[in-house]
Design a protein around this motif. Sequence first.
Motif, short mmCIF file in Angstrom:
data_model
loop_
_atom_site.label_atom_id
_atom_site.label_comp_id
_atom_site.label_asym_id
_atom_site.label_seq_id
_atom_site.Cartn_x
_atom_site.Cartn_y
_atom_site.Cartn_z
N SER A 440 58.81 59.53 38.62
CA SER A 440 57.45 59.84 39.06
C SER A 440 57.06 61.27 38.73
N VAL A 441 57.98 62.06 38.21
CA VAL A 441 57.67 63.40 37.72
C VAL A 441 57.36 63.29 36.24
N ASP A 442 56.18 63.70 35.83
CA ASP A 442 55.79 63.60 34.43
C ASP A 442 56.36 64.74 33.59
N TRP A 443 56.35 65.95 34.18
CA TRP A 443 56.83 67.12 33.43
C TRP A 443 57.70 68.00 34.32
N VAL A 444 58.75 68.55 33.74
CA VAL A 444 59.53 69.62 34.37
C VAL A 444 59.22 70.89 33.60
N ALA A 445 58.62 71.86 34.27
CA ALA A 445 58.22 73.12 33.62
C ALA A 445 59.30 74.16 33.88
N ALA A 474 59.10 70.92 29.53
CA ALA A 474 58.29 71.93 28.84
C ALA A 474 58.90 73.30 29.11
N ALA A 475 59.05 74.11 28.08
CA ALA A 475 59.63 75.45 28.20
C ALA A 475 58.56 76.50 27.95
N ILE A 476 58.66 77.60 28.68
CA ILE A 476 57.62 78.63 28.62
C ILE A 476 57.72 79.49 27.38
N PRO A 478 60.27 80.28 23.41
CA PRO A 478 61.39 79.85 22.56
C PRO A 478 62.75 80.25 23.13
N VAL A 479 62.83 81.42 23.76
CA VAL A 479 64.10 81.85 24.35
C VAL A 479 64.53 80.88 25.46
N THR A 480 63.57 80.51 26.31
CA THR A 480 63.87 79.55 27.38
C THR A 480 64.21 78.19 26.80
N ALA A 481 63.49 77.77 25.78
CA ALA A 481 63.78 76.48 25.14
C ALA A 481 65.18 76.48 24.54
N GLU A 482 65.57 77.58 23.91
CA GLU A 482 66.90 77.66 23.31
C GLU A 482 67.98 77.55 24.39
N ALA A 483 67.77 78.24 25.52
CA ALA A 483 68.73 78.17 26.62
C ALA A 483 68.79 76.76 27.19
N ALA A 484 67.63 76.11 27.30
CA ALA A 484 67.60 74.75 27.84
C ALA A 484 68.35 73.79 26.93
N LEU A 489 69.56 70.12 27.75
CA LEU A 489 68.27 69.55 28.17
C LEU A 489 67.40 69.27 26.95
N PRO A 490 66.78 68.11 26.88
CA PRO A 490 65.88 67.80 25.76
C PRO A 490 64.51 68.42 25.98
N VAL A 491 64.15 69.42 25.23
CA VAL A 491 62.86 70.11 25.39
C VAL A 491 61.81 69.42 24.53
N ASP A 492 60.73 69.00 25.16
CA ASP A 492 59.69 68.25 24.44
C ASP A 492 58.60 69.15 23.87
N VAL A 493 58.21 70.19 24.63
CA VAL A 493 57.18 71.11 24.14
C VAL A 493 57.55 72.54 24.54
N VAL A 494 57.05 73.49 23.75
CA VAL A 494 57.26 74.91 24.03
C VAL A 494 55.89 75.58 23.99
#
Length: 533
Positions: A440-445, A474-476, A478-484, A489-494
């Motif tokens: 039921s959660v659409d996005w994890v920010a 969703a990652a805030i 590129p650095v956060t996306a790389e860590a995720a 964790l599968p990052v869908d959008v940055v």
Amino acid sequence: MTPANISDHGVGRVYLVGGGPGDPGLLTLRGLECLRRADLILYDGLVNPLLLRHTHAKAERTSRATGPHGRRIDQEEINQRLVDAALAGKTVVRLKGGDPFVFGRGSEEAAALSAAGVPFEVVPGITAATGAAVYSGISLTHRDHASAVAFITGHEDPTKPASALDYQILAGFPGTLVFYMGLHRLAAICESLIDAGKPATIPAAVVCKATTPFQQTVVGTLADLPQRAGDAGLHPPSLLIVGECVQVRDHAEWFEQRPLRGQTIAILRPEEQADSVVDQIVERGGQPLVIPMIEITPPSDWSAVDAMLDRLAEFDWLVFTSVNGVQALFRRLWELGGDVRRLGQARLAAIGPATAAALEQFGLRADLIPAEYRGEALAAALSPLVAGKQVLWVRANRGRDVLPTVLTNAGARFESVVAYENHDVDQLSDADRAAFESGSVDWVAISSPSIARNFSRLLTPASKVRLGDPTRIAAISPVTAEAARAAGLPVDVVASEFTWDGLLQTIAQAPRNANAGRGLLDSGVRTGDVRST
């Protein structure tokens, strides 16, 4: 002097407060004042729990039926709880959906309080009829279509020997009819109106979960509306609106066009930092869900900070990479009897606009904000300015070493001080687990590498927590996306702009999952049985 909310005899006071139909922004100013002064809050199942952000009181949900939020609490028991708490000297808020006296049982609660000699006040709220109509674009008293409006219950007291509704009178009413709580009797209501002479072709609408991110409006005629509502799979709470005014909706509908409508977004940052993000999501029509992955605490020992406060005037640059650093340093300075005059000629660098805004709260303006809001860009912007200069970085107990490495190589006399500490949250609550696992959660920010790593840790098989479809991440930055991604964790959008505003814009622009907008359990919002701070 006796406080305004306590009588001379030590008896507390009860406030019967209308919380509005769902949108937390529809709480009145008087209602907000009551929440802030409360010792105890009893809130019903139609109240948006986001309203509890405005109180530090113990809050308990009064369930209308036994379920995942606890056992059913009868009205008589609620009445007695209000009386007992007030007689114990507490300030109590009975927080009710809509308005306390419009198809609620606020008048019964007021009568019980009066009989017990407990002082009380009733704070009106925006009732569901006006909320549903306005948020679906329907003017109940449009001058071309209706000069009157009638509010009618679709769910009468089951103990009555017979219905008090006269459908002959209702069918002839010269205006708009609004039925509360009538979804389960929609077909019977429409049929009764038609049998009583109401034209079968008159426009009608059902609005469910009004003023929430999961609002849904179905429009038809009195004859075909039950079929249309059934096909749409509507769920209560809902209202039925009957009248010519329904036809103007096509020109006045606005709420259901918001960019994050119907999407639930989990915010993993510390709870005390979440308010501004919650407001941004609500403003865009989404449903925020605060599930902190880290906790912010003061340093275990203030001695290093206190010593640095005495030396602030020695530094040419003070560098801040978070709102927390700004607040921790200057609040401590104030607590010790100092103020910003200690800064001398020091210049201020902020990693981004949120950190710069935190400086502004202390009457300070950032001298430098990089074009990109990340450590590498901040270090690059400072490098030409710090040769031979004394630089102080106000930081957390953990973080990346980009600044000290780059600025020391640039010739700065670099120092840092830990002004606050980050600590990982060790486990998720049962409600948070259920929200994630149900899909039921659409996005994890995700807004920082440390949050990404701890979130991943809590999602390991050993924790028995998993993300259910259609949840996306969703990652805030590129650095956060790389860590995720490094944490599995599968990052869908940055976000293209490394701020919360940029992150939410990116989410809004992403293609919607076919299952998005289903909402959280319990009418679209997560609640807890008891909240105590």
